[in-house]
Write an enzyme that holds these catalytic residues in place. Structure first.
Site, PDB file in Angstrom:
ATOM      1  N   HIS A  90       0.830  -1.223   0.000  1.00 59.30           N
ATOM      2  CA  HIS A  90       0.000   0.000   0.000  1.00 59.30           C
ATOM      3  C   HIS A  90       0.857   1.264   0.000  1.00 59.30           C
ATOM      4  O   HIS A  90       0.512   2.267   0.623  1.00 59.30           O
ATOM      5  CB  HIS A  90      -0.966   0.014   1.188  1.00 59.30           C
ATOM      6  CG  HIS A  90      -1.955  -1.100   1.158  1.00 59.30           C
ATOM      7  ND1 HIS A  90      -3.093  -1.067   0.401  1.00 59.30           N
ATOM      8  CD2 HIS A  90      -1.969  -2.308   1.775  1.00 59.30           C
ATOM      9  CE1 HIS A  90      -3.778  -2.190   0.553  1.00 59.30           C
ATOM     10  NE2 HIS A  90      -3.104  -2.975   1.374  1.00 59.30           N
ATOM     11  N   ASN A 147     -10.472  -2.972   2.143  1.00 61.96           N
ATOM     12  CA  ASN A 147     -10.111  -2.939   0.729  1.00 61.96           C
ATOM     13  C   ASN A 147     -11.363  -2.648  -0.090  1.00 61.96           C
ATOM     14  O   ASN A 147     -12.468  -2.592   0.454  1.00 61.96           O
ATOM     15  CB  ASN A 147      -9.546  -4.299   0.289  1.00 61.96           C
ATOM     16  CG  ASN A 147      -8.076  -4.462   0.658  1.00 61.96           C
ATOM     17  OD1 ASN A 147      -7.315  -3.500   0.696  1.00 61.96           O
ATOM     18  ND2 ASN A 147      -7.680  -5.690   0.915  1.00 61.96           N
ATOM     19  N   TYR A 206       0.177  -4.216  11.696  1.00 61.46           N
ATOM     20  CA  TYR A 206       0.013  -2.802  11.345  1.00 61.46           C
ATOM     21  C   TYR A 206       0.695  -1.875  12.347  1.00 61.46           C
ATOM     22  O   TYR A 206       1.533  -1.058  11.958  1.00 61.46           O
ATOM     23  CB  TYR A 206      -1.468  -2.467  11.135  1.00 61.46           C
ATOM     24  CG  TYR A 206      -1.943  -2.877   9.764  1.00 61.46           C
ATOM     25  CD1 TYR A 206      -2.008  -4.222   9.420  1.00 61.46           C
ATOM     26  CD2 TYR A 206      -2.283  -1.948   8.804  1.00 61.46           C
ATOM     27  CE1 TYR A 206      -2.400  -4.620   8.151  1.00 61.46           C
ATOM     28  CE2 TYR A 206      -2.679  -2.343   7.533  1.00 61.46           C
ATOM     29  CZ  TYR A 206      -2.737  -3.668   7.215  1.00 61.46           C
ATOM     30  OH  TYR A 206      -3.125  -4.056   5.956  1.00 61.46           O
TER      31      TYR A 206
END
Ligand code: NDP
Length: 484
Positions: free
Chosen positions: A55, A127, A337
């Site tokens: 990303h 997404n 993350y």
């Protein structure tokens, strides 16, 4: 004439010159004592933070979530109560390309949302598809490596991609989405967003539900054909970044209708599909979508790097009323993350304005690089000095029982679990004739890259025959192989 401010060093002293370094005579060598020159050069060398491994290329904007319906029977989360309005941030992105790569590449799009609630940040890091390529985070880095550049020649390699996909049949549903024209959206405004994972909701009484989020574009779905996407790649690699920014600047504020699917907690154990498997949707006939509100983007960032490049989304950001499900991919992302942000930005990334919650932070974490918001004494708990004290009742409702042996295993199959029936339903029930033609052509184009071997092409055909015979036959024809 407006008076210009005086240039300063980063420490605020008036800068000696905007153009000239300090030297011994006009032609002479430069001096180490020119600390202003050294500050400029040294800071320039440090302008980049590591780009996201996935990303990397994206853009974003601010917006507001408005709840129009009453779902308090399902969750006590304050941001989902009737009439609630919550400021939010989104970052859209491609997955595999580097920062600077084309926006129109065939790829899923990241759809990461941060909601600045009065109970702290809540992030839905989704997404533009409701599913994913794999169902166990053990395979995530391998999957991404197959989409990135080769180790030897530093080139993307479609043979490598098909190798991974055909050896990972659970990918078939997501690769099906990817190979339709939804793999190349016309803009970020014209695509849906999905939380993708299943999450836990619980209400004030502690009743539990499983939930999936669907953000349905109010602009309508618009995609590019493969040829249009290729042309856009050459004409304007930043097409989607520009489109969103310009639309918001013009006052055209894109919006999405926010829907959820709700599954009673007890249904999960015996549902016909594993409801936590990220390669599966919940068919609408079983769990219809319920509209709960609208989400609108209405403000551009003022500084891309500060507000978008440093924006840090984390699926682990929950608020009371919402929690994780046992989806193994979600469980992996709960770690990966925030770990990525600590590495990219530093351990105090949550102190940056874009990441900082709107409510007051009373954490016992302190110090570390770049701290400017340290707690006051005492800096430990428990303490007898009146420091903050946790209130576990705020989270009451999130607990539930699990049991089992420690294993390394695939998910236990539910009655209708397999890798192909849902992509088959997409092909048979959902795609139009034109969609199907484009899907076959997109697969054929992708698997016709010169590096894709004849043996791999046969595997590609078999992979698609497992989804549907007509699809496999179409791909076999396109690739000029029998497929066995
Ligand atoms: P439904 O007919 O009730 O739903 C089909 C869904 O597919 C709709 O949400 C539709 O909404 C979406 N869709 C339409 N065209 C496309 C396309 N070209 N590519 C991807 N999605 C499209 O059937 P089911 O719920 O039983 O699902 C059947 C299949 O539809 C699933 O196996 C899955 O592949 C796909 N699907 C299902 C979703 C779900 O959450 N149940 C969500 C998305 C897809 P829209 O046109 O607004 O996107």
């Amino acid at each position: 004439m407006t008076e210009r401010p005086v240039t300063t060093t980063d420490a605020g002293q008036p800068a000696p010159s905007d153009e000239h370094s300090q030297s011994v005579g006009p032609n002479g060598p430069l001096l180490l004592q020119d600390h202003y020159l050294i500050q400029k050069m040294a800071h320039f060398n440090r302008e980049r933070v590591p780009e996201r491994v996935v990303h990397a290329k994206g853009g974003g904007a601010y917006g507001v979530l408005e709840i129009t319906e009453d779902v308090s029977q399902y969750t006590k989360a304050k941001l989902f109560q009737p009439g609630a309005r919550t400021e939010s941030l989104v970052r859209f992105s491609t997955v595999a390309g580097e920062n600077g790569s084309a926006d129109t590449a065939r790829d899923p799009r990241g759809f990461a949302m941060k909601f600045y609630t009065e109970d702290g940040n809540y992030d839905i890091v989704g997404n533009n598809t409701p599913i994913f390529f794999i169902r166990d985070p053990q395979k995530f880095s391998d999957f991404i490596h197959s989409q990135k550049r080769r180790a030897d020649n530093h080139l993307h390699d479609h043979n490598m991609q098909w190798d991974f996909w055909t050896l990972s049949p659970e990918s078939a549903h997501q690769v099906s989405f990817l190979m339709t024209d939804r793999g190349t959206p016309a803009s970020w405004r014209h695509m849906h967003g999905f939380g993708s994972h299943t999450f836990l909701w619980y209400n004030a009484a502690g009743d539990k539900f499983w939930v999936k989020y669907h953000f349905k574009t109010d602009q309508g779905i618009r995609n590019l054909t493969a040829a249009e996407a290729k042309a856009a790649e050459a004409a304007d690699p930043d097409l989607h970044t520009r489109d969103l920014f310009e639309a918001i600047r013009r006052g055209e504020h894109p919006s999405w209708t926010v829907n959820v699917q709700i599954m009673p907690f007890e249904d999960a154990a015996d549902y016909r599909f594993n409801p936590f498997d990220l390669t599966k949707v919940w068919p609408h006939s079983d769990y219809p979508e319920i509209t709960i509100g609208r989400w609108t983007l209405n403000r551009n960032p003022e500084n891309y790097f500060a507000e978008i490049e440093q924006a840090s989304f984390e699926p682990s950001n929950f608020v009371p009323g919402i929690g994780p499900s046992p989806d193994k991919m979600l469980q992996g992302r709960l770690f990966s993350y925030p770990d990525a942000h600590r590495y990219r930005i530093g351990p105090n990334y949550l102190q940056l304005p874009v990441n900082r919650p709107k409510n007051e932070v009373h954490s016992y974490n302190f110090d570390g690089p770049m701290t400017f918001q340290n707690p006051a004494d005492p800096v430990y708990a428990p303490n007898s000095a009146g420091g903050p004290a946790a209130d576990p009742t705020l989270w009451s409702g999130e607990q539930y029982g699990v049991a089992g042996e420690i294993v390394r295993s695939a998910y236990q199959l539910h009655r209708e679990d397999d890798d192909f029936s849902q992509p088959r339903a997409l092909w048979e029930k959902v795609l139009s004739e034109v969609d199907r033609e484009h899907m076959v052509a997109n697969i054929t184009g992708h698997a016709s890259a010169p590096e894709v071997t004849e043996e791999m092409k046969r595997r590609v055909v078999q992979y698609w025959r497992n989804v549907h015979k007509d699809l496999g036959d179409g791909v076999a024809l396109g690739l000029g192989v029998d497929g066995g």
